[in-house]
Design a protein around this motif. Structure first.
Motif, mmCIF file in Angstrom:
data_model
loop_
_atom_site.group_PDB
_atom_site.id
_atom_site.type_symbol
_atom_site.label_atom_id
_atom_site.label_comp_id
_atom_site.label_asym_id
_atom_site.label_seq_id
_atom_site.Cartn_x
_atom_site.Cartn_y
_atom_site.Cartn_z
ATOM 1 N N SER A 13 0.844 -1.205 0.000
ATOM 2 C CA SER A 13 0.000 0.000 0.000
ATOM 3 C C SER A 13 0.866 1.236 0.000
ATOM 4 O O SER A 13 1.856 1.313 0.724
ATOM 5 C CB SER A 13 -0.875 0.072 1.252
ATOM 6 N N GLN A 14 0.474 2.195 -0.807
ATOM 7 C CA GLN A 14 1.171 3.475 -0.818
ATOM 8 C C GLN A 14 0.123 4.576 -0.818
ATOM 9 O O GLN A 14 -0.726 4.632 -1.701
ATOM 10 C CB GLN A 14 2.037 3.562 -2.072
ATOM 11 N N CYS A 15 0.161 5.421 0.186
ATOM 12 C CA CYS A 15 -0.832 6.479 0.308
ATOM 13 C C CYS A 15 -0.126 7.812 0.370
ATOM 14 O O CYS A 15 0.543 8.117 1.344
ATOM 15 C CB CYS A 15 -1.651 6.320 1.582
ATOM 16 N N ASP A 16 -0.241 8.583 -0.682
ATOM 17 C CA ASP A 16 0.432 9.869 -0.725
ATOM 18 C C ASP A 16 -0.592 10.995 -0.698
ATOM 19 O O ASP A 16 -1.605 10.933 -1.389
ATOM 20 C CB ASP A 16 1.281 9.976 -1.999
ATOM 21 N N SER A 17 -0.289 12.003 0.080
ATOM 22 C CA SER A 17 -1.185 13.154 0.157
ATOM 23 C C SER A 17 -0.440 14.397 -0.286
ATOM 24 O O SER A 17 0.740 14.550 0.011
ATOM 25 C CB SER A 17 -1.657 13.378 1.586
ATOM 26 N N MET A 18 -1.157 15.243 -0.970
ATOM 27 C CA MET A 18 -0.575 16.528 -1.360
ATOM 28 C C MET A 18 -1.487 17.644 -0.893
ATOM 29 O O MET A 18 -2.696 17.606 -1.109
ATOM 30 C CB MET A 18 -0.409 16.588 -2.880
ATOM 31 N N LEU A 19 -0.905 18.622 -0.240
ATOM 32 C CA LEU A 19 -1.673 19.757 0.250
ATOM 33 C C LEU A 19 -1.351 20.977 -0.595
ATOM 34 O O LEU A 19 -0.203 21.220 -0.932
ATOM 35 C CB LEU A 19 -1.303 20.056 1.705
ATOM 36 N N ILE A 20 -2.389 21.720 -0.929
ATOM 37 C CA ILE A 20 -2.184 22.959 -1.667
ATOM 38 C C ILE A 20 -2.794 24.075 -0.832
ATOM 39 O O ILE A 20 -3.998 24.100 -0.610
ATOM 40 C CB ILE A 20 -2.852 22.896 -3.061
#
Lengths: 252, 486
Positions: B394-401
């Protein structure tokens, strides 16, 4: 007409005044070097000119190619022909260098009212520019600056400059962190791009770079002001004497 | 020096939702409210067999005993289920249209505006790659290339048609992956589902074109409850696409769909969704509540189910496309990009339930949050006792703008067999101003820069999408995030 005309430029970073009245005019074909000790405002100058919003212009006027830069957003200045080779080129994961360059070249072309390059034309342009600034194919295929060595990043900056064919190239301490071989590669690239209708502003801490990119004019920046201007020999005398005397004089 | 960025960002945020138009078409709806009689009326209107009516009624009675789940990290005012209408159909000839000539021209125009090809001219030129089943409000209005597919034994069309023409298949599979008692919204769907798509690929057949369902909610105050059932028999292969849009309305609209996938021995199903329901305006008014249950059952050995989703729309997304890996050596995959901007909320992820031996699953989730949005990944990896040598990555990446949004990750890992190998990786990044300035300095404006960086971030998922969809998804992402950096 002057390529860039900087008149009494004042600028602050986080409300702290850094530039305190810079005057400088660069004509097409000229290479100007700005030298100065750490903290004198060298990087602030390049960032203000390029439109980095973290740097705030508080007074004065800058005309680039006859236009007031206050009227141009950062990307518009770039499209109008101002190129900044970054001191610390930024990494962008997931975007290949090639893709990034194509987007940039076409953005600039669009602004200048030229046709967009298709993939084949773009590859031709790459091949043509590789003759000017050598760059390995794998660097073009990799994500923008990701995992590049210091030298590779700087070489990539110069390659981008070759691709975008700016009117004014600003080199912000491009020599920092480079060994002598890398320095020579970067300088060769810049020299190959010198032309009668292109100007350069070379910002550096050390005289060393100016052995390879020989300037027409040298300016000494201390505490946000140009304290002395002269020819290329000024850089050599600085090499011998250092900045100490200028700093002391300013402080006195 | 201060460019009018602030202003132009605001202007861009106000940019209208492109698919927000309303089609002026006469429709036939049942009165608002839900009771056994309404459920029976829906069934009657659709001329369903008794077993299906009974199934719906059982679901309805079970639903009345349930309470709305509250565990998801989303907030919304209570839904008045009695104020909704549970059936809306474009008024046309009583029977389903036999050919495109029978379809209301307004409807065809709507799909044309949406860029959905319902004509079959393309097949003459031999370039057709997608067969489309278009669902307008609750009813399937047109299915293309049905005949071509029939020659290969592939059944593809509306759920209602399937109930009439292939009742034995529907009866055999309906509710076997998502039982009517499954959860609040799935149970509601079981009671009132109006239409949807049905697809059956016979043994050994590789479906030669992408099958696609395009959902459109038009009527106001109407819930949309469609049901998709897709069966790949032994050794079959199918790639299925699902797209959705809705008009821009001030009220929230409920969408509670159920998708069931069954993959028999050696079969493969690839299910891709680009969800672009109306997300509401920037203050959070209006938008679709997307409460969807999607589950695939790898029933036979060596079967494979792959979910790919790009979620850009909806005010609230509550959705966990899952795989039950029952067959030995079966494979489950989940690739997701979920984008939330302004006031949108998404709580989405997957469940991978390992039952068979040597089963493996991959989860790649990319959450992008901008504005004041909240984006949650919620996933479960469960390895039961029988699942010898199960593998999960599992790979869970989050990006915040920007600085006002949130990203949350809730991975649940539940292992009952010591031979399992489970890996979980997670990262959180923020689009930096230095990255934006670097792009600006190379001539790209801020919107182009964000769109480029985000697309780079999502690349691993986009490459799983069929080509036409990948292009659409990239564009959609750009639109969804316009005005998000300021």
């Amino acid at each position: 007409m002057a390529l860039i005309e900087i008149k009494d430029l004042h600028a602050s970073v986080a409300d702290k005044p850094i530039l305190k009245g810079i005057n400088l005019t660069i004509k097409p074909g000229e290479v100007h070097a700005i030298m100065g000790p750490n903290g004198s405002g060298k990087s602030t100058l390049s960032n203000v000119l390029a439109g980095n919003e973290a740097y705030v212009k508080t007074a004065g006027q800058v005309l680039f190619d006859g236009k007031d830069i206050d009227d141009l957003a950062a990307h518009e200045r770039a499209c109008a022909g101002m190129f900044l080779a970054f001191q610390y080129p930024v990494e962008i994961a997931g975007i290949s260098n090639m893709y990034f360059l194509k987007a940039a070249v076409n953005a600039v072309r669009k602004y200048q009212g030229k046709d967009q390059l298709d993939a084949m034309e773009f590859l031709d342009l790459i091949e043509e520019k590789k003759k000017v600034v050598q760059i390995r194919d794998d660097l073009l295929a990799r994500a923008v600056n990701s995992g590049f060595s210091g030298g590779e990043k700087k070489r990539n900056e110069i390659f981008q400059m070759a691709m975008l064919e700016p009117k004014l190239g600003i080199l912000d301490e491009t020599d920092s962190g480079l060994d002598i071989d890398a320095l020579r590669v970067v300088a060769d690239g810049v020299n190959a791009l010198r032309s009668p209708d292109r100007g350069f502003l070379v910002i550096t801490h050390y005289q060393r770079l100016l052995d390879y990119i020989v300037p027409d004019f040298v300016h000494v920046l201390v505490d946000g002001q140009i304290v002395k201007s002269g020819g290329k020999e000024l850089a050599l005398s600085l090499e011998d004497e250092g900045y100490a005397s200028w700093v002391e004089e300013k402080g006195a | 020096m201060k460019i009018e960025d602030e202003k132009s960002f605001d202007e861009l945020t106000d940019k209208e939702y492109k698919y927000g138009f309303v089609t002026d078409i006469e429709s036939e709806s049942l009165p608002p409210g839900l009771n056994e009689d309404i459920v029976r009326q829906i069934s009657k209107r659709k001329e369903e067999p008794e077993w299906l009516t009974d199934w719906r009624v059982k679901a309805y009675h079970h639903w009345t005993t349930l309470e709305e789940p509250t565990w998801a990290k989303v907030e919304f005012p209570p839904i008045d289920y009695q104020a909704l209408s549970y059936y809306s159909a474009p008024k046309q000839k009583i029977d389903a249209p036999q050919s495109l000539d029978d379809v209301d021209p307004e409807l065809l125009e709507t799909y044309k505006k949406l860029g959905i090809p319902l004509g079959e001219q393309e097949v003459l030129a031999g370039v057709a790659t997608v067969a489309v089943d278009a669902v307008f409000d609750s009813v399937s209005v047109a299915t293309t290339f049905k005949k071509n597919l029939e020659e290969m034994g592939i059944i593809f069309g509306s759920f209602s048609d399937a109930v009439k023409e292939h009742p034995e298949l529907v009866k055999k599979y309906l509710g076997t992956v998502v039982p009517y008692k499954d959860n609040y919204y799935a149970t509601l769907n079981s009671a009132v589902f109006s239409d949807g798509s049905f697809c059956y690929i016979p043994p050994g057949v590789r479906c030669p074109m992408e099958l696609s369902t395009y959902f459109r909610i038009n009527a106001a105050n109407t819930g949309q409850f469609e049901r998709t059932l897709l069966v790949a028999d032994e050794g079959a292969y199918v790639s299925y696409l699902e797209g959705c849009t809705a008009p821009q309305r001030d009220e929230n609209q409920l969408h509670a769909a159920v998708v069931e996938l069954v993959a028999h021995k050696d079969a493969q199903i690839k299910y891709s969704t680009v969800q672009n329901w109306y997300p509401g305006d920037k203050d959070g008014k209006g938008g679709i509540y997307n409460f969807v249950t999607k589950r695939g059952h790898c029933r036979g050995d060596n079967s494979k189910i792959s979910w790919t989703q790009v979620e850009t729309g909806s005010a609230i997304t509550w959705k966990y496309p899952s795989c039950i890996l029952k067959g030995d050596n079966s494979i489950g995959e989940f690739y997701s990009v979920a984008v939330t901007n302004n006031m949108q909320q998404a709580d989405t992820g997957t469940k991978m339930i390992h039952v068979g031996k040597n089963t493996s699953s991959t989860i790649i989730s990319k959450g992008i949050s901008a504005g004041k949005a909240q984006n949650t990944y919620r996933g479960q990896v469960k390895v039961v006792e029988t699942a010898e040598n199960a593998r999960n990555f599992s790979q869970c990446d989050s990006m915040l703008i920007g600085g006002k949004c949130g990203a949350h990750t809730f991975p649940y890992i539940d292992i009952s067999n010591p031979s399992a190998q489970v890996e979980h990786e997670a990262t959180t990044t923020k689009i930096g101003e230095d990255q934006i300035f670097y792009c600006n300095q190379r001539g790209l404006d801020t919107e182009e820069a964000v769109s480029m960086i985000v697309n780079g971030f999502c690349k691993e998922v986009f490459k799983e999408l069929p080509m036409e969809f990948a292009v659409e998804a990239q564009k959609l992402l750009g639109i969804s995030l316009e005005g998000s950096v300021g």
